[in-house]
Structure formats: structure tokens, C-alpha cells
Design a protein around this motif. Structure first.
Motif, short mmCIF file in Angstrom:
data_model
loop_
_atom_site.label_atom_id
_atom_site.label_comp_id
_atom_site.label_asym_id
_atom_site.label_seq_id
_atom_site.Cartn_x
_atom_site.Cartn_y
_atom_site.Cartn_z
N PHE A 64 0.70 -1.22 -0.02
CA PHE A 64 -0.14 -0.12 -0.09
C PHE A 64 0.84 1.13 0.01
N ASP A 65 2.03 0.97 -0.14
CA ASP A 65 3.16 2.12 -0.23
C ASP A 65 2.98 3.09 0.89
N ARG A 66 2.33 2.63 2.12
CA ARG A 66 2.38 3.59 3.29
C ARG A 66 2.25 2.61 4.58
N LYS A 67 2.70 2.92 5.82
CA LYS A 67 2.69 2.48 7.01
C LYS A 67 1.26 2.43 7.57
N LYS A 68 0.89 1.16 8.04
CA LYS A 68 -0.51 1.14 8.74
C LYS A 68 -0.89 2.31 9.36
N PRO A 69 -1.96 2.93 9.48
CA PRO A 69 -2.32 3.80 10.59
C PRO A 69 -2.49 3.47 11.80
N ASP A 70 -2.25 4.20 12.91
CA ASP A 70 -2.34 3.48 14.17
C ASP A 70 -3.66 3.24 14.49
N ASP A 71 -4.77 3.52 14.06
CA ASP A 71 -6.11 3.33 14.20
C ASP A 71 -6.75 2.13 13.43
N GLU A 72 -6.01 1.62 12.60
CA GLU A 72 -6.33 0.30 11.93
C GLU A 72 -5.72 -1.02 12.45
N ASN A 108 -8.45 -3.61 3.90
CA ASN A 108 -7.62 -3.17 2.80
C ASN A 108 -6.96 -4.58 2.10
N TRP A 109 -6.77 -5.68 2.91
CA TRP A 109 -6.17 -6.71 2.50
C TRP A 109 -7.13 -7.44 1.34
N THR A 110 -8.33 -7.07 1.45
CA THR A 110 -9.16 -7.64 0.35
C THR A 110 -8.84 -6.82 -1.02
N THR A 111 -8.19 -5.86 -1.00
CA THR A 111 -8.22 -5.09 -2.36
C THR A 111 -6.86 -5.50 -2.99
N VAL A 112 -6.12 -6.27 -2.35
CA VAL A 112 -4.88 -7.09 -3.02
C VAL A 112 -5.14 -8.51 -3.07
N GLY A 113 -6.17 -8.94 -3.27
CA GLY A 113 -6.17 -10.44 -3.44
C GLY A 113 -6.24 -11.63 -2.45
N PHE A 114 -6.66 -10.86 -1.22
CA PHE A 114 -6.96 -11.93 -0.09
C PHE A 114 -8.44 -11.99 -0.11
N GLN A 115 -8.75 -13.16 0.44
CA GLN A 115 -10.16 -13.60 0.38
C GLN A 115 -11.02 -12.83 1.44
N GLN A 116 -10.62 -12.34 2.28
CA GLN A 116 -11.31 -11.60 3.56
C GLN A 116 -10.43 -10.74 4.27
N PRO A 117 -11.05 -9.74 5.08
CA PRO A 117 -10.15 -8.84 5.69
C PRO A 117 -9.21 -9.56 6.79
N LYS A 118 -9.77 -10.69 7.46
CA LYS A 118 -8.72 -11.18 8.23
C LYS A 118 -7.74 -12.07 7.49
N ILE A 119 -6.71 -11.67 7.27
CA ILE A 119 -5.47 -12.13 6.30
C ILE A 119 -5.14 -13.42 6.69
N THR A 120 -4.97 -13.68 8.14
CA THR A 120 -4.48 -15.00 8.61
C THR A 120 -5.19 -16.19 8.14
N SER A 121 -6.70 -15.77 7.88
CA SER A 121 -7.57 -16.93 7.33
C SER A 121 -6.94 -17.54 5.95
N ASP A 122 -6.34 -16.80 5.28
CA ASP A 122 -5.64 -17.38 3.83
C ASP A 122 -4.56 -18.11 4.57
N PHE A 123 -3.81 -18.03 5.51
CA PHE A 123 -2.55 -18.59 5.51
C PHE A 123 -2.63 -20.04 6.40
N ARG A 124 -3.76 -20.28 6.73
CA ARG A 124 -4.27 -21.53 7.46
C ARG A 124 -3.57 -22.66 6.92
N GLY A 125 -3.47 -23.00 5.45
CA GLY A 125 -2.81 -24.12 4.83
C GLY A 125 -1.46 -24.12 4.99
N ALA A 126 -0.68 -23.07 4.87
CA ALA A 126 0.87 -22.88 4.80
C ALA A 126 1.32 -22.47 6.26
N GLY A 127 0.49 -22.08 7.08
CA GLY A 127 0.94 -21.93 8.44
C GLY A 127 1.95 -20.43 8.37
#
Length: 272
Positions: free
Chosen positions: A129-137, A144-163
Motif C-alpha cells: 500500500f506504499d504507506r505504513k499502517k495507520p495507528d487506528d487500523e 485493505n487486504w481484500t483489495t490486493v487479492g486476499f479472500q477476507q479482511p482477516k488475512i491470517t485465514s488465507d494462511f491456514r494451509g501454509a502456516g
């Protein structure tokens, strides 16, 4: 059984006459070629001792030095080839060690209380995102994760298979292959799940030994250090080459599961 043994001896005799070299000489004089394989060194041998120790070496039952001495003794390896053979065995052993480490990482789940795990996400966020995460996020659950190809806002859900392996690999790409990482995230639909699937596939092949030859040749060419970062660098290139082929020949993301394995095989073979 005896027919098979006689046939093997005949093959060895003919090749020795034609080339003027023993089998082990032919193999170690051309390191990191497709014909270089520990199994090949032992499979045509009539020595039961060598075959048994090969199995022990592959399973981690004996170390590099012991197996090297056994091969030299049984096959009468010329002094000129000792260094090459020892380097190959050492690299092979190191790949096995790295493979086991990455498998452990794959079995480790994401922990929001682990500073390293959170740092990986922070690096990915900054690069994508070319910026640091705002403190309130929130970093773990962020739309924002869903705008770059992750399935849902909780990004760790996509990583369950690969840990943690999936996040560690993406952190590597974001840190050392940032331009490629951003381009892939922009161009690949469902970027997160595609890359995680590929990481799982590459790791499976690393465990089975299917990537050994490719890694050894890349290592020999680059004169680099064999470690997890070296493996990740190769994986990053494979992901990019995979998507180039996929986008050109398939295009439809709904066909990903059905077509990924044949393309992976092509990409890997292209590196050998």
C-alpha cells in the motif's frame, strides 16, 4: 534378479569402454547436471553395503562424511573428484535440513502475540500500500487486504494451509523482491490464496526431493549460500514464471486448481 544384475554390469562395462571413464567419474565430472543423483551413484552398484548406506544417508541415519567415505571406498573414486562429490553430498544434506525446518514452519500457526509474525504483516502492508499502517487500523483484520487479492479482511485465514511459512515467504518477497511482489499482487486475482497454494506445492516438492536438482544447479551457478532465503528467492522466481504461463495459456482463475500442477511441473523442469 540375476538377469537384472548382469544387465547392469553390461551397461556399466559398455559405458566404461565407450567413455573411458567409470560411472562415478562420469557423474562427478559433470556436477549439477540431470544425471547427477545420489540414487544413480548407488542404484547400479552391486554393493549391498552401498545401497543400504544410501538409504541411511537419505533418512538422516549417517552423516555426510561417513557416506562420502563409503562411496569413495566402494566405488574407488579418483582423488580429483573427491571435492565435487563431497560438495554435492554436503549440499544435498543441507537441503534436507532446510526442508525439515520449512516443514516445521508450515506446521506452525500464526500468532498475533509473536512480534516476528506481526512484523511480517507490517512489511507486507507497507510494500503493498506504499504507506505504513495507520495507528487506528488493525493489522490482522483489515479490509485493505481484500483489495490486493486476499479472500477476507482477516488475512491470517488465507494462511491456514501454509502456516507461518506462507507469511514468511511473502515477507521475504516484500523485503527482497518488492517490485515483483507488488506486480503479482496487482495482476493476480485472489493473489493471496494463489501464492499460498503455490508455496504449499513447492514445499511438498521440497519434502519429496523433487526440487533438489534445481536447487543444486541454482546454487552451483550463483555460488550462493544454501539457506531458507536462497530457497525463497527461487520460489519467488517460480511464482512469477508460473503466473506468466498461467495468464498466457489459461487466464481464467476458476481453472487454477485444475491446471496448477501441470504448469508447476513445466516451470520446475525449465529450471533444470
Amino acid at each position: 534378479m540375476w538377469l537384472k544384475v548382469y544387465f547392469r554390469l553390461l551397461v556399466k562395462f559398455v559405458l566404461h569402454i565407450v567413455t573411458g571413464k567409470s560411472q562415478i567419474s562420469r557423474i562427478v565430472q559433470k556436477p549439477f547436471k540431470p544425471e547427477l543423483n545420489i540414487s544413480m551413484i548407488t542404484s547400479l552398484s552391486a554393493s549391498k553395503r552401498l545401497r543400504e548406506h544410501h538409504e541411511k544417508f537419505v533418512s538422516g541415519g549417517i552423516d555426510v562424511e561417513e557416506f562420502f567415505n563409503i562411496i569413495v571406498d566402494v566405488k574407488s573414486v579418483h582423488n580429483d573428484h573427491h571435492e565435487t562429490l563431497l560438495r554435492y553430498l554436503t549440499s544435498y544434506s543441507s537441503i534436507k535440513s532446510i526442508s525439515n525446518d520449512l516443514l516445521t514452519t508450515m506446521k506452525t500457526g500464526f500468532d498475533a502475540n509473536d512480534n516476528n509474525h506481526m512484523r511480517y504483516l507490517d512489511t507486507m502492508y507497507t510494500v503493498l500500500f506504499d504507506r505504513k499502517k495507520p495507528d487506528d487500523e488493525d493489522l490482522v483484520v483489515n479490509v485493505n487486504w481484500t483489495t490486493v487479492g486476499f479472500q477476507q479482511p482477516k488475512i491470517t485465514s488465507d494462511f491456514r494451509g501454509a502456516g507461518v511459512l506462507g507469511i514468511t515467504f511473502m515477507d521475504y518477497m516484500a523485503t527482497f523482491q518488492a517490485a515483483r511482489f507488488k506486480k503479482l499482487a496487482k495482476n493476480i486475482p485472489l493473489f493471496g490464496i494463489v501464492v499460498i497454494n503455490l508455496v504449499c506445492e513447492f514445499n511438498d516438492r521440497l519434502q519429496s526431493g523433487d526440487l533438489n536438482l534445481m536447487l543444486l544447479r541454482a546454487l552451483h551457478t550463483s555460488k550462493d549460500t544454501l539457506n531458507s532465503e536462497f530457497v525463497f528467492r527461487i520460489w519467488g522466481r517460480l511464482v512469477a514464471e508460473f503466473w506468466t504461463i498461467y495468464e498466457k495459456e489459461i487466464g481464467d482463475i476458476t481453472q487454477f486448481e485444475m491446471s496448477k500442477k501441470p504448469i508447476i511441473e513445466r516451470v520446475i523442469l525449465d529450471q533444470i
